[in-house]
Design a protein around this motif. Structure first.
Motif, PDB file in Angstrom:
ATOM      1  N   UNK A 183       0.830  -1.209   0.000  1.00 13.63           N
ATOM      2  CA  UNK A 183       0.000   0.000   0.000  1.00 13.63           C
ATOM      3  C   UNK A 183       0.863   1.257   0.000  1.00 13.63           C
ATOM      4  N   UNK A 184       0.432   2.231  -0.737  1.00  9.53           N
ATOM      5  CA  UNK A 184       1.152   3.495  -0.838  1.00  9.53           C
ATOM      6  C   UNK A 184       0.735   4.381   0.326  1.00  9.53           C
ATOM      7  N   UNK A 185       1.736   5.000   0.960  1.00  9.23           N
ATOM      8  CA  UNK A 185       1.441   5.886   2.092  1.00  9.23           C
ATOM      9  C   UNK A 185       0.808   7.173   1.583  1.00  9.23           C
ATOM     10  N   UNK A 186      -0.126   7.690   2.351  1.00 10.68           N
ATOM     11  CA  UNK A 186      -0.744   8.959   2.025  1.00 10.68           C
ATOM     12  C   UNK A 186       0.134  10.079   2.569  1.00 10.68           C
ATOM     13  N   UNK A 187       0.819  10.779   1.676  1.00  4.60           N
ATOM     14  CA  UNK A 187       1.742  11.825   2.114  1.00  4.60           C
ATOM     15  C   UNK A 187       1.165  13.220   1.942  1.00  4.60           C
ATOM     16  N   UNK A 188      -0.074  13.313   1.486  1.00  7.30           N
ATOM     17  CA  UNK A 188      -0.673  14.620   1.234  1.00  7.30           C
ATOM     18  C   UNK A 188      -0.919  15.400   2.510  1.00  7.30           C
ATOM     19  N   UNK A 189      -1.574  14.776   3.464  1.00  9.74           N
ATOM     20  CA  UNK A 189      -1.880  15.462   4.712  1.00  9.74           C
ATOM     21  C   UNK A 189      -2.920  16.547   4.503  1.00  9.74           C
ATOM     22  N   UNK A 190      -3.392  17.101   5.575  1.00 10.64           N
ATOM     23  CA  UNK A 190      -4.382  18.161   5.497  1.00 10.64           C
ATOM     24  C   UNK A 190      -3.741  19.529   5.553  1.00 10.64           C
ATOM     25  N   UNK A 191      -4.585  20.514   5.647  1.00 14.31           N
ATOM     26  CA  UNK A 191      -4.110  21.896   5.694  1.00 14.31           C
ATOM     27  C   UNK A 191      -3.544  22.243   7.067  1.00 14.31           C
ATOM     28  N   UNK A 192      -4.151  21.714   8.129  1.00 13.30           N
ATOM     29  CA  UNK A 192      -3.736  22.072   9.484  1.00 13.30           C
ATOM     30  C   UNK A 192      -2.273  21.706   9.785  1.00 13.30           C
ATOM     31  N   UNK A 193      -1.800  20.494   9.455  1.00 13.19           N
ATOM     32  CA  UNK A 193      -0.378  20.201   9.721  1.00 13.19           C
ATOM     33  C   UNK A 193       0.574  21.124   8.960  1.00 13.19           C
ATOM     34  N   UNK A 194       0.194  21.513   7.755  1.00  9.87           N
ATOM     35  CA  UNK A 194       1.049  22.421   6.982  1.00  9.87           C
ATOM     36  C   UNK A 194       1.091  23.806   7.619  1.00  9.87           C
ATOM     37  N   UNK A 195      -0.055  24.275   8.107  1.00  9.87           N
ATOM     38  CA  UNK A 195      -0.108  25.589   8.758  1.00  9.87           C
ATOM     39  C   UNK A 195       0.697  25.569  10.047  1.00  9.87           C
ATOM     40  N   UNK A 196       0.553  24.520  10.835  1.00  8.37           N
ATOM     41  CA  UNK A 196       1.299  24.407  12.096  1.00  8.37           C
ATOM     42  C   UNK A 196       2.800  24.332  11.815  1.00  8.37           C
ATOM     43  N   UNK A 197       3.194  23.553  10.823  1.00  9.85           N
ATOM     44  CA  UNK A 197       4.607  23.455  10.462  1.00  9.85           C
ATOM     45  C   UNK A 197       5.175  24.786  10.016  1.00  9.85           C
ATOM     46  N   UNK A 198       4.406  25.522   9.236  1.00 11.67           N
ATOM     47  CA  UNK A 198       4.846  26.840   8.783  1.00 11.67           C
ATOM     48  C   UNK A 198       4.988  27.807   9.954  1.00 11.67           C
ATOM     49  N   UNK A 199       4.038  27.776  10.882  1.00 10.50           N
ATOM     50  CA  UNK A 199       4.115  28.657  12.054  1.00 10.50           C
ATOM     51  C   UNK A 199       5.313  28.317  12.930  1.00 10.50           C
ATOM     52  N   UNK A 200       5.595  27.037  13.097  1.00 12.88           N
ATOM     53  CA  UNK A 200       6.758  26.625  13.893  1.00 12.88           C
ATOM     54  C   UNK A 200       8.041  27.089  13.209  1.00 12.88           C
ATOM     55  N   UNK A 201       8.112  26.936  11.898  1.00 15.90           N
ATOM     56  CA  UNK A 201       9.298  27.382  11.158  1.00 15.90           C
ATOM     57  C   UNK A 201       9.500  28.889  11.290  1.00 15.90           C
ATOM     58  N   UNK A 202       8.422  29.648  11.177  1.00 18.63           N
ATOM     59  CA  UNK A 202       8.520  31.104  11.328  1.00 18.63           C
ATOM     60  C   UNK A 202       8.974  31.468  12.736  1.00 18.63           C
ATOM     61  N   UNK A 203       8.440  30.763  13.747  1.00 19.81           N
ATOM     62  CA  UNK A 203       8.827  31.049  15.131  1.00 19.81           C
ATOM     63  C   UNK A 203      10.308  30.759  15.356  1.00 19.81           C
ATOM     64  N   UNK A 204      10.798  29.645  14.825  1.00 18.01           N
ATOM     65  CA  UNK A 204      12.210  29.287  15.007  1.00 18.01           C
ATOM     66  C   UNK A 204      13.105  30.294  14.296  1.00 18.01           C
ATOM     67  N   UNK A 205      12.746  30.668  13.068  1.00 14.58           N
ATOM     68  CA  UNK A 205      13.550  31.658  12.349  1.00 14.58           C
ATOM     69  C   UNK A 205      13.561  33.004  13.068  1.00 14.58           C
ATOM     70  N   UNK A 206      12.422  33.411  13.601  1.00 14.86           N
ATOM     71  CA  UNK A 206      12.352  34.663  14.338  1.00 14.86           C
ATOM     72  C   UNK A 206      13.231  34.608  15.583  1.00 14.86           C
TER      73      UNK A 206
END
Length: 62
Positions: free
Chosen positions: A7-30
């Protein structure tokens, strides 16, 4: 048509994990840009934690 035995893994994910990841990245860079000395101390502290875990595992399995 036959079923795929691997079976192929579902790597798409939803919008929420992408938003959380982006916010964490912005926080770390800041943090790194505004407080570089504090960020360096935290990374150094993380290195000490990893060294401690490695020493523990070596003592446990060595």
């Amino acid at each position: 048509m036959a079923k795929n035995p691997y079976p192929v893994m579902n790597t798409g994910g939803g919008l929420l994990p992408k938003v959380i990841g982006t916010l964490v990245l912005i926080a770390v860079l800041t943090l790194v840009i505004k407080y570089p000395a504090d960020a360096a101390h935290w990374v150094r502290g993380l290195g000490h934690v990893i060294d401690g875990l490695v020493a523990f595992l070596r003592a446990l399995f060595g």
